[in-house]
Design a protein around this motif. Structure first.
Motif, short mmCIF file in Angstrom:
data_model
loop_
_atom_site.label_atom_id
_atom_site.label_comp_id
_atom_site.label_asym_id
_atom_site.label_seq_id
_atom_site.Cartn_x
_atom_site.Cartn_y
_atom_site.Cartn_z
N ILE A 24 0.84 -1.19 0.00
CA ILE A 24 0.00 0.00 0.00
C ILE A 24 0.88 1.25 0.00
N PRO A 25 0.87 2.05 -1.08
CA PRO A 25 1.66 3.28 -1.11
C PRO A 25 1.23 4.22 0.02
N GLY A 26 2.19 4.80 0.71
CA GLY A 26 1.89 5.74 1.79
C GLY A 26 1.60 5.09 3.13
N MET A 27 1.68 3.77 3.22
CA MET A 27 1.47 3.05 4.48
C MET A 27 2.81 2.94 5.20
N PHE A 28 2.83 3.37 6.44
CA PHE A 28 4.01 3.22 7.28
C PHE A 28 3.61 2.35 8.46
N TYR A 29 4.45 1.41 8.83
CA TYR A 29 4.11 0.50 9.91
C TYR A 29 5.36 0.05 10.65
N ASP A 30 5.16 -0.40 11.88
CA ASP A 30 6.23 -0.98 12.69
C ASP A 30 5.67 -2.18 13.42
N ARG A 31 6.42 -3.25 13.43
CA ARG A 31 6.09 -4.42 14.23
C ARG A 31 6.65 -4.14 15.61
N ILE A 32 5.83 -4.21 16.61
CA ILE A 32 6.22 -3.88 17.98
C ILE A 32 6.55 -5.17 18.73
N GLU A 33 7.73 -5.22 19.29
CA GLU A 33 8.11 -6.37 20.10
C GLU A 33 7.85 -6.03 21.55
N THR A 34 6.94 -6.77 22.17
CA THR A 34 6.50 -6.41 23.51
C THR A 34 7.55 -6.62 24.60
N GLY A 35 8.66 -7.23 24.28
CA GLY A 35 9.73 -7.35 25.26
C GLY A 35 10.28 -5.99 25.66
N SER A 36 10.09 -4.99 24.80
CA SER A 36 10.61 -3.66 25.09
C SER A 36 9.50 -2.66 25.42
N THR A 37 8.25 -3.14 25.49
CA THR A 37 7.12 -2.27 25.82
C THR A 37 6.25 -2.96 26.87
N SER A 39 3.26 -5.14 28.24
CA SER A 39 2.79 -6.40 27.65
C SER A 39 1.47 -6.27 26.88
N SER A 40 0.72 -5.23 27.11
CA SER A 40 -0.58 -5.11 26.45
C SER A 40 -0.53 -4.29 25.16
N VAL A 41 0.62 -3.72 24.82
CA VAL A 41 0.74 -2.91 23.60
C VAL A 41 0.58 -3.82 22.38
N PRO A 42 -0.26 -3.43 21.41
CA PRO A 42 -0.50 -4.27 20.22
C PRO A 42 0.75 -4.53 19.40
N ASP A 43 0.63 -5.50 18.50
CA ASP A 43 1.76 -6.00 17.72
C ASP A 43 2.21 -5.09 16.60
N VAL A 44 1.30 -4.28 16.05
CA VAL A 44 1.63 -3.46 14.89
C VAL A 44 1.10 -2.04 15.08
N ALA A 45 1.95 -1.06 14.84
CA ALA A 45 1.54 0.35 14.79
C ALA A 45 1.61 0.77 13.33
N TYR A 46 0.63 1.54 12.89
CA TYR A 46 0.65 1.97 11.50
C TYR A 46 0.17 3.42 11.37
N THR A 47 0.61 4.05 10.30
CA THR A 47 0.14 5.38 9.93
C THR A 47 -0.23 5.33 8.46
N TYR A 48 -1.45 5.78 8.17
CA TYR A 48 -1.93 5.73 6.79
C TYR A 48 -3.06 6.72 6.60
N ASN A 49 -3.03 7.41 5.50
CA ASN A 49 -4.13 8.28 5.09
C ASN A 49 -4.51 9.30 6.18
N GLY A 50 -3.50 9.86 6.84
CA GLY A 50 -3.74 10.93 7.80
C GLY A 50 -4.08 10.49 9.21
N HIS A 51 -4.00 9.21 9.51
CA HIS A 51 -4.26 8.78 10.88
C HIS A 51 -3.33 7.65 11.29
N HIS A 52 -3.28 7.44 12.60
CA HIS A 52 -2.40 6.45 13.19
C HIS A 52 -3.26 5.39 13.88
N GLY A 53 -2.84 4.13 13.81
CA GLY A 53 -3.61 3.07 14.43
C GLY A 53 -2.77 1.92 14.92
N TRP A 54 -3.45 0.95 15.50
CA TRP A 54 -2.81 -0.22 16.12
C TRP A 54 -3.54 -1.49 15.73
#
Length: 142
Positions: A24-37, A39-54
């Motif tokens: 998807i052009p313009g999609m930015f994402y990160d896989r989150i490893e919960t060992g460094s966050t 334990s309840s933080v979701p697995d993927v953070a993304y930014t797309y089309n003017g908003h950020h999500g999980w």
């Protein structure tokens, strides 16, 4: 989470969601490893089309028309609901065999920690994708 569950989830990420996000052009994402966050933080953070999500990922196999979501924790449920209520872009994505069930943040509290029928999971899902992740739906709704 059992080693088998970890492997299913890792494969879901590598072969299911990640390639679709990359396409998807313009999609930015990160896989989150919960060992460094927390334990309840979701697995993927993304930014797309003017908003950020999980996205919280789960992958399980069905047995007798039901699934075991015991590795979906109360903390994960609370995190998704609270952040979704504040910003609106939080998802629980559950791969069951070859199907993907996408639960909007407003329904994550209806997904139990433990056993659930596939029928009930389908009723709580905004999308049900057969055979994998839908790039079209991600572009339209995420």
């Amino acid at each position: 989470m059992t080693p088998s569950q970890k492997k299913l989830e890792r494969n879901f990420w590598r072969n299911g969601l990640k390639p679709r996000l990359e396409a998807i052009p313009g999609m930015f994402y990160d896989r989150i490893e919960t060992g460094s966050t927390a334990s309840s933080v979701p697995d993927v953070a993304y930014t797309y089309n003017g908003h950020h999500g999980w996205i919280e990922l789960k992958a399980v196999e069905s047995k007798d028309g039901s699934v075991d979501l015991s590795h979906y924790t109360p903390g994960q449920r609370r995190w998704l609901f609270n952040r979704g209520e504040a910003a609106g872009y939080c998802w629980l994505m559950i791969r069951v065999d070859s199907m993907v069930y996408v639960v909007h943040w407003s329904n994550v509290r209806n997904i139990p920690t433990g056993a659930m029928t596939i029928k009930a999971l389908k009723e709580q899902s905004l999308f049900v994708w057969s055979g994998g992740v839908s790039t079209k739906d991600i572009k339209a709704h995420f």
